[in-house]
Design a protein around this motif. Structure first.
Motif, PDB file in Angstrom:
ATOM      1  N   ILE A  39       3.510 -42.623 -30.364  1.00  0.00           N
ATOM      2  CA  ILE A  39       2.342 -43.333 -29.850  1.00  0.00           C
ATOM      3  C   ILE A  39       1.204 -43.250 -30.870  1.00  0.00           C
ATOM      4  CG2 ILE A  39       0.530 -43.201 -28.068  1.00  0.00           C
ATOM      5  CD1 ILE A  39       2.831 -42.265 -26.126  1.00  0.00           C
ATOM      6  N   THR A  40       0.984 -42.039 -31.390  1.00  0.00           N
ATOM      7  CA  THR A  40      -0.104 -41.830 -32.344  1.00  0.00           C
ATOM      8  C   THR A  40       0.161 -42.593 -33.636  1.00  0.00           C
ATOM      9  OG1 THR A  40      -0.366 -39.625 -31.406  1.00  0.00           O
ATOM     10  CG2 THR A  40      -1.439 -40.029 -33.519  1.00  0.00           C
ATOM     11  N   GLN A  41       1.374 -42.471 -34.132  1.00  0.00           N
ATOM     12  CA  GLN A  41       1.708 -43.140 -35.389  1.00  0.00           C
ATOM     13  C   GLN A  41       1.575 -44.653 -35.259  1.00  0.00           C
ATOM     14  OE1 GLN A  41       4.728 -41.716 -37.951  1.00  0.00           O
ATOM     15  NE2 GLN A  41       5.745 -43.686 -38.145  1.00  0.00           N
ATOM     16  N   GLN A 101      -0.197 -35.060 -40.070  1.00  0.00           N
ATOM     17  CA  GLN A 101      -1.189 -34.069 -39.652  1.00  0.00           C
ATOM     18  C   GLN A 101      -1.754 -34.432 -38.279  1.00  0.00           C
ATOM     19  OE1 GLN A 101      -4.635 -33.612 -42.221  1.00  0.00           O
ATOM     20  NE2 GLN A 101      -5.452 -32.143 -40.735  1.00  0.00           N
ATOM     21  N   MET A 102      -2.024 -35.716 -38.086  1.00  0.00           N
ATOM     22  CA  MET A 102      -2.631 -36.124 -36.811  1.00  0.00           C
ATOM     23  C   MET A 102      -1.649 -35.979 -35.653  1.00  0.00           C
ATOM     24  SD  MET A 102      -5.225 -39.193 -37.825  1.00  0.00           S
ATOM     25  CE  MET A 102      -4.639 -39.878 -39.353  1.00  0.00           C
ATOM     26  N   PHE A 103      -0.384 -36.380 -35.843  1.00  0.00           N
ATOM     27  CA  PHE A 103       0.493 -36.257 -34.673  1.00  0.00           C
ATOM     28  C   PHE A 103       0.939 -34.815 -34.433  1.00  0.00           C
ATOM     29  CE2 PHE A 103       3.984 -38.214 -37.469  1.00  0.00           C
ATOM     30  CZ  PHE A 103       4.813 -37.110 -37.507  1.00  0.00           C
ATOM     31  N   LEU A 104       0.919 -33.990 -35.476  1.00  0.00           N
ATOM     32  CA  LEU A 104       1.239 -32.583 -35.215  1.00  0.00           C
ATOM     33  C   LEU A 104       0.101 -31.894 -34.475  1.00  0.00           C
ATOM     34  CD1 LEU A 104       3.054 -31.436 -38.492  1.00  0.00           C
ATOM     35  CD2 LEU A 104       4.075 -32.088 -36.308  1.00  0.00           C
ATOM     36  N   SER A 105      -1.147 -32.209 -34.838  1.00  0.00           N
ATOM     37  CA  SER A 105      -2.246 -31.571 -34.106  1.00  0.00           C
ATOM     38  C   SER A 105      -2.324 -32.124 -32.682  1.00  0.00           C
ATOM     39  CB  SER A 105      -3.576 -31.718 -34.847  1.00  0.00           C
ATOM     40  OG  SER A 105      -4.120 -32.993 -34.661  1.00  0.00           O
ATOM     41  N   SER A 148     -15.000 -34.461 -44.570  1.00  0.00           N
ATOM     42  CA  SER A 148     -14.111 -33.365 -44.201  1.00  0.00           C
ATOM     43  C   SER A 148     -12.948 -33.957 -43.404  1.00  0.00           C
ATOM     44  CB  SER A 148     -14.911 -32.365 -43.376  1.00  0.00           C
ATOM     45  OG  SER A 148     -14.102 -31.314 -43.010  1.00  0.00           O
ATOM     46  N   TYR A 149     -12.043 -34.594 -44.136  1.00  0.00           N
ATOM     47  CA  TYR A 149     -11.013 -35.394 -43.474  1.00  0.00           C
ATOM     48  C   TYR A 149      -9.947 -34.547 -42.789  1.00  0.00           C
ATOM     49  CZ  TYR A 149     -13.248 -39.220 -45.839  1.00  0.00           C
ATOM     50  OH  TYR A 149     -14.179 -40.129 -46.247  1.00  0.00           O
ATOM     51  N   ILE A 150      -9.723 -33.333 -43.291  1.00  0.00           N
ATOM     52  CA  ILE A 150      -8.700 -32.494 -42.661  1.00  0.00           C
ATOM     53  C   ILE A 150      -9.141 -32.142 -41.243  1.00  0.00           C
ATOM     54  CG2 ILE A 150      -7.316 -30.401 -42.915  1.00  0.00           C
ATOM     55  CD1 ILE A 150      -8.246 -30.396 -45.870  1.00  0.00           C
ATOM     56  N   SER A 151     -10.387 -31.681 -41.117  1.00  0.00           N
ATOM     57  CA  SER A 151     -10.917 -31.374 -39.786  1.00  0.00           C
ATOM     58  C   SER A 151     -10.904 -32.612 -38.912  1.00  0.00           C
ATOM     59  CB  SER A 151     -12.367 -30.899 -39.866  1.00  0.00           C
ATOM     60  OG  SER A 151     -12.451 -29.723 -40.568  1.00  0.00           O
ATOM     61  N   ALA A 152     -11.316 -33.726 -39.502  1.00  0.00           N
ATOM     62  CA  ALA A 152     -11.396 -34.956 -38.712  1.00  0.00           C
ATOM     63  C   ALA A 152     -10.020 -35.306 -38.150  1.00  0.00           C
ATOM     64  CB  ALA A 152     -11.927 -36.100 -39.565  1.00  0.00           C
ATOM     65  N   ARG A 153      -8.989 -35.163 -38.972  1.00  0.00           N
ATOM     66  CA  ARG A 153      -7.639 -35.507 -38.502  1.00  0.00           C
ATOM     67  C   ARG A 153      -7.168 -34.549 -37.413  1.00  0.00           C
ATOM     68  NH1 ARG A 153      -6.038 -35.694 -44.538  1.00  0.00           N
ATOM     69  NH2 ARG A 153      -6.935 -37.719 -45.077  1.00  0.00           N
ATOM     70  N   ASN A 154      -7.449 -33.267 -37.577  1.00  0.00           N
ATOM     71  CA  ASN A 154      -7.048 -32.306 -36.545  1.00  0.00           C
ATOM     72  C   ASN A 154      -7.707 -32.635 -35.220  1.00  0.00           C
ATOM     73  OD1 ASN A 154      -5.351 -30.739 -38.063  1.00  0.00           O
ATOM     74  ND2 ASN A 154      -6.949 -29.335 -38.733  1.00  0.00           N
ATOM     75  N   THR A 155      -9.011 -32.886 -35.269  1.00  0.00           N
ATOM     76  CA  THR A 155      -9.736 -33.168 -34.031  1.00  0.00           C
ATOM     77  C   THR A 155      -9.255 -34.471 -33.416  1.00  0.00           C
ATOM     78  OG1 THR A 155     -11.625 -32.107 -35.083  1.00  0.00           O
ATOM     79  CG2 THR A 155     -12.049 -33.273 -33.040  1.00  0.00           C
ATOM     80  N   LEU A 156      -9.041 -35.458 -34.276  1.00  0.00           N
ATOM     81  CA  LEU A 156      -8.606 -36.760 -33.781  1.00  0.00           C
ATOM     82  C   LEU A 156      -7.236 -36.655 -33.110  1.00  0.00           C
ATOM     83  CD1 LEU A 156      -8.939 -39.787 -33.504  1.00  0.00           C
ATOM     84  CD2 LEU A 156      -8.204 -40.061 -35.876  1.00  0.00           C
ATOM     85  N   GLY A 157      -6.317 -35.947 -33.750  1.00  0.00           N
ATOM     86  CA  GLY A 157      -4.990 -35.786 -33.165  1.00  0.00           C
ATOM     87  C   GLY A 157      -5.082 -35.146 -31.789  1.00  0.00           C
ATOM     88  N   ALA A 158      -5.889 -34.093 -31.698  1.00  0.00           N
ATOM     89  CA  ALA A 158      -5.992 -33.362 -30.436  1.00  0.00           C
ATOM     90  C   ALA A 158      -6.621 -34.210 -29.340  1.00  0.00           C
ATOM     91  CB  ALA A 158      -6.787 -32.075 -30.646  1.00  0.00           C
ATOM     92  N   LEU A 159      -7.671 -34.947 -29.670  1.00  0.00           N
ATOM     93  CA  LEU A 159      -8.324 -35.727 -28.610  1.00  0.00           C
ATOM     94  C   LEU A 159      -7.421 -36.868 -28.160  1.00  0.00           C
ATOM     95  CD1 LEU A 159      -9.891 -38.733 -29.199  1.00  0.00           C
ATOM     96  CD2 LEU A 159     -11.097 -37.300 -30.808  1.00  0.00           C
ATOM     97  N   CYS A 160      -6.606 -37.388 -29.085  1.00  0.00           N
ATOM     98  CA  CYS A 160      -5.676 -38.462 -28.714  1.00  0.00           C
ATOM     99  C   CYS A 160      -4.644 -37.966 -27.701  1.00  0.00           C
ATOM    100  CB  CYS A 160      -4.956 -39.011 -29.947  1.00  0.00           C
ATOM    101  SG  CYS A 160      -6.002 -40.099 -30.927  1.00  0.00           S
ATOM    102  N   HIS A 161      -4.326 -36.680 -27.758  1.00  0.00           N
ATOM    103  CA  HIS A 161      -3.375 -36.140 -26.787  1.00  0.00           C
ATOM    104  C   HIS A 161      -3.904 -36.352 -25.362  1.00  0.00           C
ATOM    105  CE1 HIS A 161      -0.025 -33.370 -25.734  1.00  0.00           C
ATOM    106  NE2 HIS A 161      -0.740 -33.299 -24.626  1.00  0.00           N
ATOM    107  N   THR A 162      -5.151 -35.965 -25.177  1.00  0.00           N
ATOM    108  CA  THR A 162      -5.749 -36.082 -23.845  1.00  0.00           C
ATOM    109  C   THR A 162      -5.883 -37.549 -23.437  1.00  0.00           C
ATOM    110  OG1 THR A 162      -6.919 -34.025 -24.273  1.00  0.00           O
ATOM    111  CG2 THR A 162      -7.759 -35.382 -22.480  1.00  0.00           C
ATOM    112  N   LEU A 163      -6.332 -38.358 -24.392  1.00  0.00           N
ATOM    113  CA  LEU A 163      -6.483 -39.787 -24.124  1.00  0.00           C
ATOM    114  C   LEU A 163      -5.141 -40.406 -23.719  1.00  0.00           C
ATOM    115  CD1 LEU A 163      -8.471 -42.223 -24.380  1.00  0.00           C
ATOM    116  CD2 LEU A 163      -7.608 -42.531 -26.697  1.00  0.00           C
ATOM    117  N   GLN A 164      -4.090 -40.046 -24.431  1.00  0.00           N
ATOM    118  CA  GLN A 164      -2.769 -40.628 -24.159  1.00  0.00           C
ATOM    119  C   GLN A 164      -2.185 -40.105 -22.848  1.00  0.00           C
ATOM    120  OE1 GLN A 164      -0.875 -39.476 -27.814  1.00  0.00           O
ATOM    121  NE2 GLN A 164      -1.995 -40.984 -29.039  1.00  0.00           N
TER     122      GLN A 164
END
Ligand SMILES: *[C@@H]1O[C@H](CO)[C@@H](O)[C@H](O)[C@H]1NC(C)=O
Ligand SMILES: *[C@@H]1O[C@H](CO)[C@@H](O)[C@H](O)[C@H]1NC(C)=O
Ligand SMILES: *[C@@H]1O[C@H](CO)[C@@H](O)[C@H](O)[C@H]1NC(C)=O
Length: 980
Positions: A39-41, A101-105, A148-164
């Motif tokens: 879904i994320t990808q 990185q995003m789908f793993l987080s 700070s793209y690494i942090s951004a990707r981690n946060t984005l991946g995690a928030l997408c979990h809840t959204l999805q």
């Protein structure tokens, strides 16, 4: 309540190595169903393709890739690089890596926050779940702002979990909705129509048939609910729906059964695909919001598409370093100047100076001129004869640079901050970055004691053991230790030029010490270009043999196979490009340890991540050392086209003595799940072998790749439940757990951040009879820390007896809680469009007032559609509000414009104006005037209406379609008036 949940999670993690499969869209792999990974990808691919399409359109290029749910990363990468010349066409590694990185987080939320109702929108926790999403989106925007793209990707991946999860766990799909629930990402909208706490929502399923267990009145009144879930208790409020499934004990109680759509076998599995598709669309929507707030270029960086190479320097700036700084300056300026504007231009620059006692700050920038300015301002002063803060500087660079960066350390002195050694090593493993030391002054071997005793000794010096530290760190990272004189350093900087190209791959990297004469072979494939072989060590004697049997001795500078540069302890062999394909051999004889490294440029590369199997069958990411001797799995993605076949995935001990062969299962064209029977005892690298198509000879040929960085197993695991954000000035308590299969061991604990933030932690922990122990790290960011600043916390646990250790490395975004949820408001003041049929003969213009009410103020205004000219001016209105006046002017051929106003915390307001008209009126002077069908929409707080004076006012929950048509009519009148 919260602490109970935390305790429960720690009990689970501490006593079981396999946390239970939790109920949600499955995290990573599930045959026949869509997982969070897919879904994320898919959402990222679709939104990225749209951004590239819009860029192409604005530049007048074609973009022909159809945007649908069948996109692949390589197809998107290719289409995007065709439409924007600044993007690398060669490698999709950065893109794959960012998506992964995003789908793993995202996936790891299921393990770390297994029982948090908010993270999964269980138990009707809509408001709490939305808070996570909204604060997350604000943190992503702030992180992107700080690059700070690494942090951004981690946060984005995690928030997408809840959204999805909302689409699987709520009844949004059952309510017949045809679009995502945008209120979840729009904080200013009220959460209306929730089923109240006392409103029953479900009836029992008929046996196992749950097709219509939601109460008809809930469906009729379109009340929103979500399933209750608990693995511990069957208690739930009367009449409420359950999540369902075997783990959910609430679903055995009246009303029985559940409503989740996690996979096709779930109670509402018949709606799984619809829910998953809606989740993709919702993810696309949040990505669009982030894109508008950050701009297209930053968005492409966020998704890793414009990532090429990183130029990263950690430089000693003490008195004797003048020549070294000059050399660093010269090589970087030459790289920057020769590649500017080409796809080979580095995408990120990192600079960290260190000295004694200071180190830092970290400069991280995409702007080559800023990097030049910073490196120009370095001067060699102070310090003197003492060892320097080398590892502190290196740690800052490792934490700040993109993963898999090549970092170069320039120094002529020993490191003083030896206590950071294990932390630096953990960060090397975590980031897979390669560290190469350029040591000048190699001929003065003196111990630290010598130096401190003789204050008059002005030159710095390095003992053998000091050098061994650098050598060890270089080797575990896959880097080199290059020892040269100050006079010859500039020749050795060729390694920097070699490493800072895009699509760099490692074919082979070995380190050998106690030494025997050895033949080492490697395979070169036709996708490789610019192949370079490095041999570092004192006096290795070697000969290279090509696949066709031609040989060249290491002492021949220019031979049939290539040219050899010798400087200090480095031999760099640049191979000629003829007849490369096939198996090469190097025979090496050396009296001392040496390293051999073969690199090249190629689109074919791979990335891997350890994953652990959960009880229910699916996997969760494992972000630190895997357990020695146990089985585990690797998630492997191969970049470089779909015609690559993988035959072997091997864990090869760095010594070369032990090799573990993985069992490969294909998950689509480019992704593989590799089962590993056991993790080797000692440090190892991951090797990939396979076949690829050689188009010139139209046959399949062998290729090989290797992870340069060594990985390591451990007999202890350490887990922590991270937040992605912490608030400045407020101590943040982080629970962590150690688990091992031995009882009664004692572990030394270390915790530190790359930014020297205040950290307190227990100095040691003893594991009890169950082999586990819990501890708390308290992290405090200074209260003046800017929002969006990232900080990496590493917690290490080392067995005091055996020295065995493991770590967690967590990245946090420091974030002041966002309270400004008001989006900027756009008010159209005038539109002057008098457009003839032959549109190129005239232009039209628009004026709009943009305000941010009580918000943080407008930070920027840009165009997301339209290619005319936009100018801004600033005035203060009568009531004291700051107004940004936007004046837009464009050709009549460009009929649409969308203005985007972003406030200081990233809230986005847009207004869209179109002068397109199917019915055009002929005006008396013969020109065609567009008048009847000008449409504008302003979208900020969800819905808007246009008042008689053409201003846009926000209504709390008005109906969009009504205001839209009103707006068309009114602005139509207005324009008619202006034009007529
Ligand atoms: C998702 O978005 C696509 C493209 O906008 C649309 O065609 C599709 O119907 C949407 N799917 C759902 C389930 O809303
Ligand atoms: C790499 O090889 C290509 C062609 O094989 C060549 O055009 C390019 O200049 C080389 N790049 C470097 C950095 O040597
Ligand atoms: C490359 O191969 C061709 C044919 O096999 C041979 O004639 C030529 O000498 C080779 N060149 C080199 C540099 O090995």
């Amino acid at each position: 309540m919260v602490s109970l949940v935390v305790v429960a999670v720690f009990l689970l993690c501490g006593t079981l190595f396999q946390p239970p499969q939790v109920a949600a869209f499955k995290p990573l792999f599930q045959d026949g169903s869509l997982t969070h990974r897919e879904i994320t990808q898919m959402a990222i691919l679709r939104k990225t393709a749209e951004v590239c399409r819009d860029i192409a359109t604005a530049q007048g290029h074609d973009f022909t890739l159809p945007i649908n749910n069948r996109l692949t990363p390589s197809a998107v990468q290719e289409a995007c690089s065709a439409s924007a010349t600044s993007l690398s066409a060669v490698s999709s590694h950065g893109f794959y890596s960012a998506i992964t990185q995003m789908f793993l987080s995202n996936a790891v939320v299921d393990q770390l926050f297994a029982l948090s109702e908010a993270h999964h929108i269980d138990n009707e926790a809509f408001s709490e779940g939305r808070d996570l999403i909204i604060q997350g989106v604000a943190a992503v925007k702030a992180s992107v702002q700080q690059e700070s793209y690494i942090s951004a990707r981690n946060t984005l991946g995690a928030l997408c979990h809840t959204l999805q999860d909302f689409y699987s766990h709520s009844n949004w799909v059952e309510l017949g909705s045809t679009a995502p629930f945008s209120t979840l990402i729009k904080p200013e909208r009220p959460l209306n129509n929730l089923a109240g706490p006392n409103t029953p929502t479900c009836k029992s399923c008929t046996g196992s048939n749950c097709r219509d267990n939601i109460l008809p009145e809930i469906l009729l009144q379109k009340k929103l609910t979500s399933g209750y879930f608990s693995v511990f208790s069957s208690t739930k409020p009367a009449g409420k729906c359950s999540h369902g499934g075997s783990l959910d004990r609430t679903s055995s109680r009246e009303p029985t059964g559940g409503i989740n759509k996690d996979d096709i076998r779930s109670d509402h599995g018949f709606l799984h695909h619809r829910a998953a598709e809606m989740a993709i669309n919702a993810t696309v929507e949040v990505l669009q919001d982030i894109r508008l707030a950050t701009g297209d270029q930053a968005f492409l960086r966020l998704v890793g598409l414009s990532q090429t190479s990183v130029l990263a320097f950690v430089i000693d700036t003490t008195g004797s370093m003048h020549d070294d700084i000059e050399a660093a300056k010269n090589v970087s300026f030459s790289i920057i100047d020769s590649r500017r504007g080409t796809p080979e231009e580095p995408s990120e620059y990192i600079l960290v100076p260190f000295n004694d006692p200071d180190f830092g700050p970290l400069t991280r920038t995409e702007n080559a001129d800023i990097f030049k300015e910073r490196i120009n301002s370095l001067s060699a002063t102070g310090g003197g004869d003492l060892p320097e803060m080398c590892l502190s500087g290196l740690l800052l660079a490792l934490a700040g640079a993109s993963p898999s960066s090549d970092i170069f350390v320039f120094t002529d002195a020993a490191a003083k901050d030896l206590e950071l050694r294990s932390t630096v090593q953990a960060m090397i493993e975590r980031t897979r970055s390669t560290v190469t030391f350029l040591l000048t002054n190699p001929f003065l071997f003196r111990s630290r004691r010598d130096v401190s005793q003789s204050k008059s000794f002005t030159s710095k010096s390095m003992s053998l053991s000091d050098k061994q530290l650098y050598r060890d760190l270089a080797h575990v990272s896959g880097g080199q230790i290059i020892e040269v004189t100050k006079a010859t350093l500039s020749q050795a900087t060729a390694v920097i030029t070699d490493a800072s190209t895009s699509a760099l791959v490692t074919v082979l990297q070995v380190v050998r010490s106690p030494v025997i004469a050895e033949n080492i072979s490697f395979v070169l494939d036709p996708s490789l270009s610019n192949v370079t072989v490095y041999i570092t060590g004192e006096s290795p004697v070697f000969t290279i043999y090509s696949p066709t049997g031609v040989s060249q001795s290491g002492s021949v500078e220019d031979g049939p196979l290539g040219s050899i540069l010798t400087v200090g302890n480095l031999k760099r062999v640049k191979l000629n490009s003829d007849n490369q394909t096939g198996e090469w051999k190097i025979s090496i004889d050396s009296t001392r340890s040496y390293s051999l490294k073969v690199i090249g440029q190629s689109s074919v590369n791979f990335l891997f991540n350890f994953v652990e199997q959960l009880e229910g069958g699916d996997f969760t990411p494992k972000n630190n050392r895997p357990f020695i001797g146990r089985n585990t799995a690797l998630f492997v993605s191969v970049t470089g086209g779909d015609s690559v076949r993988v035959t072997d995935v091997l864990l090869v001990e760095a010594s070369g003595l032990d090799v573990v062969n993985g069992t490969i299962k294909s998950l689509g064209a480019t992704d593989f799940l590799v089962n590993i029977d056991r993790i080797p005892e000692w440090a190892f690298v991951v090797q990939l072998k396979g076949l690829l198509h050689d188009s010139t000879r139209s046959l399949h040929v062998r290729f090989q790749r290797q992870s340069p960085t060594q990985q390591q197993g451990s007999r202890v695991t350490i887990t922590a439940q991270p937040n992605n954000t912490i608030e400045p000035g407020i101590p943040f308590n982080l629970n962590f757990t150690l688990a091992t299969n031995a009882t009664g061991s004692s572990y030394t604990i270390r915790a530190r951040t790359d930014r020297s933030f205040n950290v307190s932690f227990p100095s040691s922990l003893d594991t009890g009879t169950d082999g586990s122990a819990q501890g708390i790290v308290t992290l405090t960011a200074p209260s003046d820390t800017e929002s969006g600043t990232d900080v990496t916390l590493t917690i290490e646990a080392e067995d005091s007896e055996s020295g065995d250790s493991n770590y967690v490395a967590l990245q946090f975004t420091v974030m002041t809680k966002v309270t400004d949820f008001a989006s900027p408001v756009c008010q159209i003041v005038s539109i002057k469009a008098n457009c003839p049929v032959e549109c190129s003969r005239a232009s039209w213009e628009l004026s709009a007032n943009l305000t941010d009410g009580n918000g943080t103020g407008i930070a920027g205004v840009s165009l997301s559609r339209g290619n005319g000219s936009l100018s801004l001016s600033y005035v203060m209105s009568a009531d004291g509000t700051n107004v940004t006046v936007a004046s837009y002017n464009t050709s009549c051929c460009s009929q649409e414009v969308e203005l985007v106003a972003v406030d200081r915390v990233g809230n986005v307001g847009t207004c869209f104006v179109s002068i397109k008209s199917p019915s055009t009126a002929i005006s008396p002077n013969g020109s065609t005037t567009v008048s009847s069908n000008v449409s504008t929409t302003a979208s900020s707080n969800g819905s808007s209406t246009v008042g008689p004076n053409g201003s846009t006012a926000v209504t709390p929950n008005g109906s969009y379609s009504v205001s839209f048509s009103m707006c068309v009519a009114l602005v139509g009148l207005l324009v008619f008036f202006l034009c007529g």
